[in-house]
Design a protein around this motif. Structure first.
Motif, PDB file in Angstrom:
ATOM      1  N   THR A  62      -2.312   3.013   6.563  1.00 50.86           N
ATOM      2  CA  THR A  62      -3.708   2.698   6.230  1.00 50.86           C
ATOM      3  C   THR A  62      -4.577   2.663   7.491  1.00 50.86           C
ATOM      4  OG1 THR A  62      -3.022   1.405   4.316  1.00 50.86           O
ATOM      5  CG2 THR A  62      -5.223   0.988   5.188  1.00 50.86           C
ATOM      6  N   LEU A 196     -15.441   0.516  -0.548  1.00 54.65           N
ATOM      7  CA  LEU A 196     -14.336  -0.429  -0.757  1.00 54.65           C
ATOM      8  C   LEU A 196     -13.508  -0.193  -2.026  1.00 54.65           C
ATOM      9  CD1 LEU A 196     -15.775  -3.755   0.626  1.00 54.65           C
ATOM     10  CD2 LEU A 196     -13.782  -2.513   1.433  1.00 54.65           C
ATOM     11  N   ALA A 200      -9.674   0.736  -1.591  1.00 58.72           N
ATOM     12  CA  ALA A 200      -8.615  -0.146  -2.089  1.00 58.72           C
ATOM     13  C   ALA A 200      -7.658   0.621  -2.995  1.00 58.72           C
ATOM     14  CB  ALA A 200      -9.235  -1.317  -2.846  1.00 58.72           C
ATOM     15  N   LEU A 253      -2.810  -7.267  -3.008  1.00 62.15           N
ATOM     16  CA  LEU A 253      -3.812  -6.331  -2.494  1.00 62.15           C
ATOM     17  C   LEU A 253      -5.082  -6.376  -3.345  1.00 62.15           C
ATOM     18  CD1 LEU A 253      -1.615  -3.215  -1.599  1.00 62.15           C
ATOM     19  CD2 LEU A 253      -2.884  -4.654  -0.010  1.00 62.15           C
ATOM     20  N   SER A 254      -4.913  -6.477  -4.657  1.00 57.25           N
ATOM     21  CA  SER A 254      -6.079  -6.512  -5.546  1.00 57.25           C
ATOM     22  C   SER A 254      -6.901  -7.774  -5.329  1.00 57.25           C
ATOM     23  CB  SER A 254      -5.621  -6.430  -7.009  1.00 57.25           C
ATOM     24  OG  SER A 254      -4.911  -5.233  -7.241  1.00 57.25           O
ATOM     25  N   GLN A 257      -8.813  -7.277  -2.221  1.00 58.50           N
ATOM     26  CA  GLN A 257      -9.929  -6.369  -2.511  1.00 58.50           C
ATOM     27  C   GLN A 257     -11.090  -7.115  -3.147  1.00 58.50           C
ATOM     28  OE1 GLN A 257      -8.974  -3.494  -5.500  1.00 58.50           O
ATOM     29  NE2 GLN A 257     -11.023  -2.650  -5.586  1.00 58.50           N
ATOM     30  N   GLU A 261     -14.762  -7.212  -1.434  1.00 60.74           N
ATOM     31  CA  GLU A 261     -15.895  -6.663  -2.173  1.00 60.74           C
ATOM     32  C   GLU A 261     -16.975  -7.717  -2.393  1.00 60.74           C
ATOM     33  OE1 GLU A 261     -14.921  -4.731  -5.785  1.00 60.74           O
ATOM     34  OE2 GLU A 261     -13.562  -3.295  -4.865  1.00 60.74           O
TER      35      GLU A 261
END
Length: 270
Positions: A62, A196, A200, A253-254, A257, A261
């Motif tokens: 990443t 974003l 993501a 990860l979500s 995110q 955001e």
């Protein structure tokens, strides 16, 4: 006023609940899932180590991929036709070739170039080294993931920047705001809101895509569970170990995110 009735909505709810109950019942009562084996290996040392390798591959892919992607995006947005062509060719080439082919290519790069050197083009060499020593299997995996990711990151960054209304920059220039401040205060906050969500998604795709490096015998999560079920034949239980780890890490990860955001959406709230 008579409230509206939605009988078919209730029928749909009942059908979904029945199907969900059947699925959960199957998970609990079907011995084929082999939950004792799942519990035994879920936190096994070799699996935890493999999870760490998967995370390292994701982070390096990443960071390096988006760093290179920004450069490629700048090439794509350059006013120079030559630089635009270079950026376009990079994106076209690395999006066209499957990731597994790229990984195997970098893994076998030493067959094409046994030695690399640093010096004057077509002139004397100052330093040379063997590619076998330079590019290990792990290095080839990181290189392949980063180069592949950069092609997608470049388009995500470029789409975010060009989504900003040009009239805002013209107005800022008319007010005498320096270009650096225009980028930090006007372009970046708005571009990040567009970048974003897609970025993501790409990170999550890369995280799951690290399973492809199992073809190079690197001990990431999917390769490790294959090794274990190759010895004990508990295929379903070990696949569930990998599945649950992927779900846990994707969920984390979500969540990250969501907060990132929300931070960049502060200026858009009313």
């Amino acid at each position: 006023m008579v409230p509206a009735r939605h009988p078919w909505r209730w029928v749909g709810v009942v059908v979904v609940l029945v199907l969900a109950a059947q699925f959960v019942h199957g998970l609990v009562t079907n011995p084929g899932w082999d939950w004792p084996t799942f519990a035994r290996y879920f936190t096994a040392e070799s699996v935890i180590r493999a999870v760490g390798t998967t995370i390292v591959l994701t982070v390096l892919g990443t960071v390096l991929g988006f760093a290179l992607g920004v450069v490629v995006a700048l090439l794509r947005m350059s006013r120079s036709p030559l630089l635009q062509a270079v950026g376009w060719t990079y994106v076209w080439a690395f999006r066209s070739i499957p990731l597994i082919v790229q990984l195997l290519f970098w893994f076998n790069i030493s067959y094409l170039y046994q030695r690399l050197s640093v010096g004057i083009p077509f002139g004397p060499e100052f330093y040379s080294f063997e590619t076998v020593q330079l590019i290990s299997p792990m290095g080839a995996a990181v290189l392949g993931l980063a180069l592949h990711q950069a092609a997608y990151a470049a388009e995500i960054v470029r789409s975010g920047v060009i989504s900003v209304e040009p009239g805002q920059l013209e107005a800022a220039a008319a007010l005498g705001i320096p270009k650096g401040r225009q980028f930090r205060r006007i372009v970046l906050p708005q571009a990040m809101r567009a970048i974003l969500p897609n970025a993501a998604n790409e990170v999550i795709s890369l995280f799951k895509g690290t399973s492809v490096v199992s073809v190079m015998a690197i001990g990431e999560l999917f390769y490790q569970v294959q090794v274990i079920y190759g010895r004990n034949a508990r295929v379903v239980a070990l696949l569930m170990v990998a599945t649950v780890w992927y779900i846990i890490l994707t969920t984390l990860l979500s969540i990250g995110q969501h907060y990132v955001e929300r931070y960049f959406a502060k200026g858009a709230r009313r």
